[in-house]
Every structure is written in structure tokens, then in C-alpha cells.
Design an enzyme around this catalytic site. Structure first.
Site, short mmCIF file in Angstrom:
data_model
loop_
_atom_site.label_atom_id
_atom_site.label_comp_id
_atom_site.label_asym_id
_atom_site.label_seq_id
_atom_site.Cartn_x
_atom_site.Cartn_y
_atom_site.Cartn_z
N PHE A 41 5.55 4.67 -19.11
CA PHE A 41 6.26 3.77 -20.02
C PHE A 41 5.33 2.73 -20.63
CE2 PHE A 41 9.25 4.87 -16.54
CZ PHE A 41 10.12 5.67 -17.27
N LYS A 62 -1.14 2.98 -11.53
CA LYS A 62 -1.96 4.12 -11.11
C LYS A 62 -1.35 5.42 -11.62
CE LYS A 62 -3.37 1.77 -6.83
NZ LYS A 62 -3.37 1.82 -5.36
N ALA A 75 3.05 -3.20 -1.30
CA ALA A 75 3.58 -4.47 -1.80
C ALA A 75 4.19 -5.30 -0.68
CB ALA A 75 4.61 -4.20 -2.89
N LYS A 124 -4.45 10.44 -5.90
CA LYS A 124 -3.99 10.29 -4.51
C LYS A 124 -2.47 10.35 -4.42
CE LYS A 124 -2.53 5.78 -4.75
NZ LYS A 124 -1.37 5.11 -4.14
#
Length: 452
Positions: free
Chosen positions: A198, A221, A255, A306
């Protein structure tokens, strides 16, 4: 004289545990009888605890008093242990002194000069980064540019993001807004945390409010699906400014743990060394270690791929195939990521470092990983559409998988594990069939054959 040159007669051999008296060999290294009572305690422990042989020659005499606390003899095990511990202690003290000296010389002028930081996005990592930067300096204004009106109201009214962190109070200097002009006006740094797929349309919509010299620190990422662009390519092009300052921020970092101020280490990568050092000064603190790198490609490619590998690791767990299988698969996936990244110009040391293997281990083996969760549910038999519709966060690996295969074809690299993930996501292969195909690959050392 001939008698003096003759060797001494051999000592008589006695059976074990014999109570007979025999001559005691003279220990030339210690300079006293080998089983003397004043030997170091560590050497005494080598004798049998059940038998004590006493002889007249080992009794203490006035001429040879028994020492209660003898000095260790050089070369003994006790001395070696003491020296080793001393060496370890000195090495640690030296490291601590160097660290303190380095910290005392560390520059803080970037943090002191920074008055406003804007965070693009209202997700979990955007919230965690906003809180972290706000904690760094109470006088700093941190604006979060969000799309969700409810999230905006929650942050401004209750000082928390109820959607992602309902139990964590945000600093008072974190302010949310849905107005791009207000958020970007006067900003010194911009943290980009919008999902990759986005990002292009979002940035094009706010480009008119972005100062050409505003440094962008990207934590997103992934690879854009249709164009195969990384964020270092996407951001300047979407803003129509090839010279837009760019920094990639990546590394093993959930986070939630960042919100809880748990020890974390990340990497900032930029082609401009001064810019990387500035981002380091802005973000680094006693619980967040920031390393710098000039390998933007390596950091970005490892951070994107990853996520795809984490889906594969989750599929193995969902199918209950065991730790042996998962470890082999992740090791193969790491090699595939290294092959492609180095063909694209990345440094191998980046892939084996914190933003490479470090991030891969966290994403593939820890339950908090969104991409790994997608894989677990796929391996358990759920449909991808049902999985994605039930999640309130974006799993970048789902979109990135197709882009990875296109890159592998472009650079002529074999990537069996990541290709299998892409085919599973496209519903062209079942997880069970994919595992059988991977196990049936030729018995060659794939790790050393990156080229198709």
C-alpha cells in the site's frame, strides 16, 4: 663414579589398596613427595578417598613443617583455573571500560536538535516506534499519521492504541492525526511503517506535503509484487524525488517487546554514512542497540525474504513434521536468501548478521510472528482466504512470495523452499505435496549450487 651413574632401582609394584609400606616416588615437578599432605587440594582429590597409605618418610618433622595454606605450584590445575578466571575477569573489565569510554564520547546532538518526528502508519510496529521515539525526548513532538479514525481518537483521548496495545499507555507527546499536512509540517524525520503493497499509493497521496530533504526511515519489510521494488526504490519514486534521503531499519524486533522496553538490537542501513549515524543517534538507547551499515540491498532483501521463509517454517509446525525437518528447511532457506541477495549485490556478511540470520531466527521460531502463524494455519489445513480475513495485521510474506520467485528467475537462482511457499499460497500445491517434492529433490549439496 660408575655407581653414581647407575639408574636407581625400580619401585616395587603393589596391588591396589595394599596396606604394605612402599617407597613413595619423589615428584620432581612439585619438589616433594607425590602424596605429601601439603599438596594442593585439587591434586589430593585425585587419590582414592577410601584408602590412605601412611609411611614414615612422609611424616612432618621440625626440619619440614607442614604448611596449612601452601602457595599453588606453577603449572598445577589450581593455578591454571585461577589464571583462567583472572583472564576472564580482566577481559570483561576491559570491555566495560571501553564501553563506558565510548558512551561518554557518543554524540547526542541529533537528538537535541530534533523537535518533531512523524510516523506514517497506525499498526503495531508504527505504534511501538512512535512510543520509543517519544520516550527518547519528552519535549519532542511525535505525530502519527493514521487512516483509522477510531485509532486516531483512541490515541488522542486515552493515550493508547486500543486496536493493538490496549494495555500500554503511550507518552503524552504522541499525537495522532489523519491530516497529512499537519503531521508532516516541520518534521525532522519520518518513520515509514505502512505495509509495502500500500506504500506507493499512500506516498503519492501525501507527496505534496513532504519536504525534499526529509529523511525517511523505513521499517516496512517486503517487495512490491508487480514491480519487484524494494522500499529504497519505491519511496523516492513515489515521492518523485530521486534524492529523498533514505534509511532502512531492520532486525529481530517484535513490536510488543519494544513496547515493553526489552533489550533489542537492530540495524540502520544507508548509503550516506552521516545519515546512518544520525538515525543511530536518534533511536539508540539503553535497551535498543542500533548498528550501522552501508549495505541497503542486503538489509532490505533479507528483511523481505525472511517473511516468506517464516511461512514455510510455520507450515512444518502446522503439519507436526518435527524440529529436524524445520531446522533443515530453515537452513536451506537461509542459503537461498543468501544466493539471491548476493546476486543482487548484497554483502554475505549482512545475510549472516543481525538483519539477516538474526531476523530469520526470530521470525521462523517464535510464536509472535504473523508470517509464521499464517504458515501454521496453512499446514493445519485452513484456507488462505480464511486466514487472512481473520487477521487484523498484514503478513507481508504472503504478497512477497510471488515477487521472490520473479526475482529468482530474473537472477537465475534456484530457490526450492521459497518457490514451494509461493505455489502453496497460489493454491497450486498442497503443503503435503510440497514436502514430498522437497524431500524427493536430488541428493546433492544444494547449499553450494545457487545457480540454475
Amino acid at each position: 663414579m660408575a655407581a653414581l651413574l647407575e639408574p636407581p632401582p625400580p619401585f616395587p609394584l603393589l596391588p591396589p589398596n595394599s596396606n604394605s609400606t612402599r617407597p613413595i616416588p619423589y615428584n620432581l615437578k612439585l619438589g616433594r613427595p607425590a602424596n605429601s599432605s601439603n599438596k594442593p587440594a585439587l591434586l589430593l582429590s585425585l587419590h582414592s578417598p577410601t584408602t590412605t597409605t601412611t609411611t614414615p618418610c612422609c611424616a612432618a618433622t621440625p626440619e619440614q613443617p607442614v604448611s596449612e595454606s601452601p602457595d599453588p605450584v606453577p603449572g598445577t590445575a589450581l593455578v591454571r583455573t585461577r589464571d583462567r578466571r583472572r583472564a576472564v575477569r580482566l577481559a570483561w573489565e576491559k570491555l566495560v571500560r571501553w564501553s563506558r569510554s565510548w558512551r561518554s564520547k557518543a554524540k547526542t546532538d541529533v537528538l537535541e536538535r530534533t523537535n518533531k518526528v512523524v510516523v506514517l502508519g497506525g499498526g503495531s510496529f508504527a505504534t511501538a516506534m512512535a512510543a520509543h521515539v517519544a520516550h527518547r525526548k519528552a519535549q519532542m513532538e511525535v505525530n502519527m499519521l493514521v487512516r483509522d479514525v477510531q485509532v486516531c481518537q483512541s490515541i488522542n483521548s486515552n493515550h493508547c492504541n486500543r486496536k493493538y496495545f490496549p494495555e500500554h499507555k503511550l507518552p503524552d507527546n504522541v499525537i495522532a492525526t489523519t491530516d497529512a499536512k499537519t503531521a508532516l509540517l516541520g518534521a525532522d524525520y519520518c518513520l515509514h511503517a505502512v505495509p509495502v503493497q500500500f506504500s506507493s499509493s499512500f506516498l503519492e497521496g501525501i507527496a505534496e506535503h513532504v519536504y525534499p530533504g526529509l529523511p525517511f526511515i523505513s521499517v516496512s519489510k517486503g517487495l512490491e509484487l508487480n514491480t519487484l521494488r524494494t522500499m529504497s526504490q519505491l519511496i523516492p519514486q513515489a515521492l518523485n524525488n530521486p534524492r529523498q534521503p533514505f534509511i532502512a531499519l531492520s532486525g529481530p524486533s517484535f513490536a510488543l517487546e519494544l513496547m515493553n522496553k526489552l533489550p533489542t538490537a537492530m540495524v540502520v542501513a544507508s548509503k550516506d554514512k552521516k545519515l546512518a549515524n544520525a538515525a543511530q543517534q536518534l533511536l539508540a538507547c539503553n535497551y535498543l542497540r542500533i548498528s550501522t551499515s552501508s549495505d541497503v540491498i542486503g538489509v532490505e532483501v533479507a528483511g523481505a525474504l525472511k517473511n516468506v521463509l517464516a511461512i514455510a517454517a510455520g507450515i512444518v509446525d502446522g503439519m507436526n513434521l518435527g524440529n529436524n525437518c524445520k531446522t533443515a528447511l530453515v537452513a536451506q532457506g537461509c542459503s537461498e536468501i543468501r544466493w539471491l541477495a548476493t546476486k543482487m549485490g548484497a554483502k554475505p556478511t549482512t545475510i549472516t548478521g543481525l538483519s539477516g540470520i538474526g531476523d530469520i531466527m526470530l521470525t521462523c521460531f517464535v510464536n509472535l510472528s504473523r508470517n509464521r502463524t499464517v504458515g501454521v494455519r496453512l499446514g493445519s489445513g485452513e484456507q488462505l482466504d480464511d486466514i487472512l480475513s481473520s487477521m487484523n495485521q498484514v503478513a507481508e510474506g504472503v504478497s512477497t512470495a510471488g515477487a521472490v520467485i520473479a526475482l529468482a528467475q530474473k537472477y537465475n537462482v534456484k530457490m526450492p523452499v521459497l518457490t514451494a511457499v509461493a505455489r502453496i499460497i497460489d493454491n497450486e500445491l498442497t503443503p503435503k505435496k510440497a514436502v514430498l517434492e522437497l524431500m524427493s529433490l536430488p541428493q546433492v549439496l544444494l547449499y553450494s549450487l545457487p545457480i540454475a
